[in-house]
Design an enzyme around this catalytic site. Structure first.
Site, mmCIF file in Angstrom:
data_model
loop_
_atom_site.group_PDB
_atom_site.id
_atom_site.type_symbol
_atom_site.label_atom_id
_atom_site.label_comp_id
_atom_site.label_asym_id
_atom_site.label_seq_id
_atom_site.Cartn_x
_atom_site.Cartn_y
_atom_site.Cartn_z
ATOM 1 N N LYS A 110 50.896 36.220 41.214
ATOM 2 C CA LYS A 110 50.708 36.761 42.558
ATOM 3 C C LYS A 110 51.977 37.507 42.952
ATOM 4 O O LYS A 110 53.097 37.049 42.670
ATOM 5 C CB LYS A 110 50.431 35.604 43.517
ATOM 6 C CG LYS A 110 50.111 35.989 44.952
ATOM 7 C CD LYS A 110 49.789 34.733 45.753
ATOM 8 C CE LYS A 110 49.410 35.032 47.180
ATOM 9 N NZ LYS A 110 49.075 33.783 47.928
ATOM 10 N N SER A 185 44.788 33.713 50.134
ATOM 11 C CA SER A 185 45.444 35.000 49.986
ATOM 12 C C SER A 185 45.664 35.434 48.531
ATOM 13 O O SER A 185 45.989 36.578 48.267
ATOM 14 C CB SER A 185 46.801 34.969 50.698
ATOM 15 O OG SER A 185 47.651 33.986 50.115
ATOM 16 N N SER A 209 45.282 29.039 49.987
ATOM 17 C CA SER A 209 45.298 30.335 49.334
ATOM 18 C C SER A 209 45.260 30.314 47.821
ATOM 19 O O SER A 209 45.107 31.361 47.196
ATOM 20 C CB SER A 209 46.527 31.129 49.798
ATOM 21 O OG SER A 209 46.399 31.464 51.150
#
Length: 521
Positions: A110, A185, A209
């Site tokens: 990420k 997310s 997330s």
């Protein structure tokens, strides 16, 4: 002192550890749905090289990230990844027994995990050239285990929300239904792993997330116990709620990545609580019979009762029935304290300013954005209003509301622990999201249940519970994720329950929008 697990293990030993055939007896290699074990077996059988494997994944990113279904899951591809793959090939040829536990396993981080050799942007256009001086603690561990950092994934900008849209990367699309979001997310990571852009991914989880994209993309994700995994070098939201962890297609691969990520870091003192709580390998705890005699509590007030909840409820009831068929005892209960405390537990807004200022101070004088105030002043963010709200809270952790919320977190932690003790529960089960993942353009992700874990600090594993009915936009249906929560440092138990389900009824289906390319084995 706990050393990085398995650095001295050979690929063949790793295969034995997770119960596969000897590498020399490997079956023909297939890229789709490849696992750590299948890749290592193919290396040992001389069916595959690291450079060939890396090129195959790069071809998939080229075909499907900005072309074809245009998933917008990847922000940056590592420009030197082929050089690193060639180096790993040379090392393996010279001494196969020295290969690390993640030797040449492609990993997507990420893009809020610091990498010294690539920008770390948080998805923000003003940060597109920001290159931290060092890797995040867990990124460094992943490299030292032999993995390839293939790319950096798009995300909900600065991990503020659940829709996975950013000013730099745009809107990530769900590969199972291109009209829907991939959760968030860490939605770029989720979409990437679901679409077979890599084998493993990392996410961060302030609210839910890691687990939201695992649920939305037919994956396995884990939010670990607070203190098990270091957060140093990850763009922060919260000092109390942030965690980082794995996202993978199988329980075994998620467990192997957690083996590498977990460990004490003096730079993140909360990890002192994790010392002594890590097994040699979480894979050693996996047991296909783990559900026999397990007492699983189904938390009824985390399920919906309206028509919009019907498809999630159906998938969850099917998963519950499978658990019962495997020997689990199901105990249904309500936890009234959760509903009472839910509106007043979020500490993130009160901690964000201090956490972000600390992050920017560590970037050094060459950073394109030097302070949190500078970032907000650029007015470039897809989450601009959220950032402005955070920086406006000047008293932060001295605010009485913040202190009340910290007390409420303790109240929920006690209520969950007491309920598990009263009912003699081994784990609590619920859907990660009570409704199907939100369409693109919705205001936000609705009715997610991740607060039970982030509000208590207890670990939670999200697993593949099933799919909704197929539709024109979702030919396989939309994935539904179930979640298992347990007390501190029960990751091995939770993994084992998910593994038992996985082995009894393999839940993975590759999305139709990203099929095998003509050159793929």
């Amino acid at each position: 002192m706990r050393h990085l697990p398995g650095v001295a293990l050979s690929c063949a030993m790793l295969s034995v550890m997770i119960g596969h055939a000897h590498a020399q007896q490997a079956r023909p290699f297939h890229l789709q749905e490849a696992t750590i074990a299948s890749i290592h077996d193919a290396f040992a059988a001389h069916q595959l090289t690291c450079t060939r494997l890396t090129r195959l994944y790069l071809d998939r990113i080229e075909a499907y990230n900005l072309r074809g279904p245009s998933l917008h899951a990847i922000i940056t591809v590592n420009p030197k990844v082929m050089e690193r793959a060639a180096e790993l090939d040379r090392q393996y040829t010279a001494n196969p027994s020295a290969a690390g536990p993640l030797h040449c396993i492609p990993v997507i981080l990420k893009d809020n995990f610091n990498t010294a050799d690539m920008p770390t942007t948080g998805g923000n256009v003003a940060m597109k050239t920001s290159r931290p001086p060092t890797d995040a603690f867990v990124a460094d561990r992943i490299r030292k285990a032999g993995a390839l950092i293939l790319a950096k994934a798009n995300l909900q900008e600065f991990a503020r929300g659940g829709m996975s849209i950013s000013s730099l990367g745009g809107q990530v699309r769900n590969p199972y239904d291109l009209s829907r979001t991939p959760g968030g997310s860490s939605g770029g990571t989720g979409a990437s792993i679901a679409a077979n852009f890599a084998v493993l991914g990392t996410g961060s989880d302030t609210g839910q997330s890691i687990r939201s994209p695992a649920s939305a993309n037919n994956l396995v994700g884990i939010r670990p116990t607070r203190g098990l995994v270091s957060r140093r070098g990850v763009i922060p939201n919260s000092l109390t709620q942030d965690e980082v962890g794995p996202i993978a297609r199988t329980v075994t691969d998620a467990a192997l990545l957690l083996d590498v990520m977990a460990g004490y870091d003096s730079g993140d003192p909360i990890t002192a609580f994790g010392k002594g709580h890590m097994p040699k390998s979480y894979t050693q705890l996996l047991n296909k019979d783990a559900l026999k005699g397990a007492r699983i509590g189904v938390m009824r007030n985390l399920f919906g009762a309206a028509e919009r909840h019907r498809e999630v409820n159906a998938a969850m009831e099917a998963a519950i029935a499978r658990m019962e068929s495997l020997g689990a005892k199901i105990i249904r209960f309500d936890l009234a304290e959760y509903d009472a405390l839910l509106p007043a537990m979020d500490t993130q807004p009160y901690e964000a300013r201090a956490a972000m200022e600390r992050y920017f101070a560590a970037l050094g004088p060459g950073a394109p954005v030097k302070t949190f105030a500078d970032l907000v002043a650029t007015k470039t963010s897809a989450v601009q209003k959220t950032l402005e709200m955070e920086i406006a809270i000047t008293d932060g952790m001295n605010n009485p509301t913040y202190k009340d919320r910290m007390l409420n977190r303790d109240k929920l932690r006690l209520a969950v622990s007491k309920t598990m003790a009263d009912l003699n529960l081994d784990a609590i089960l619920y859907p990660l999201q009570r409704v199907l993942v939100a369409p693109i353009g919705a205001a936000d992700q609705a009715e997610r249940n991740g607060v039970l874990s982030n509000g208590t600090g207890f670990p939670a594993v999200t697993f593949q519970a099933g799919f909704s009915a197929p539709t024109a936009s979702a030919p396989l249906g939309v994935p539904v994720g179930g979640e298992l929560l347990g007390p501190d440092f029960s990751e091995g138990r939770l993994f084992s329950y998910a593994y038992a389900l996985e082995q009894a009824n393999p839940p993975r289906k590759a999305p139709a929008s990203t099929p095998a390319l003509p050159n793929e084995p």
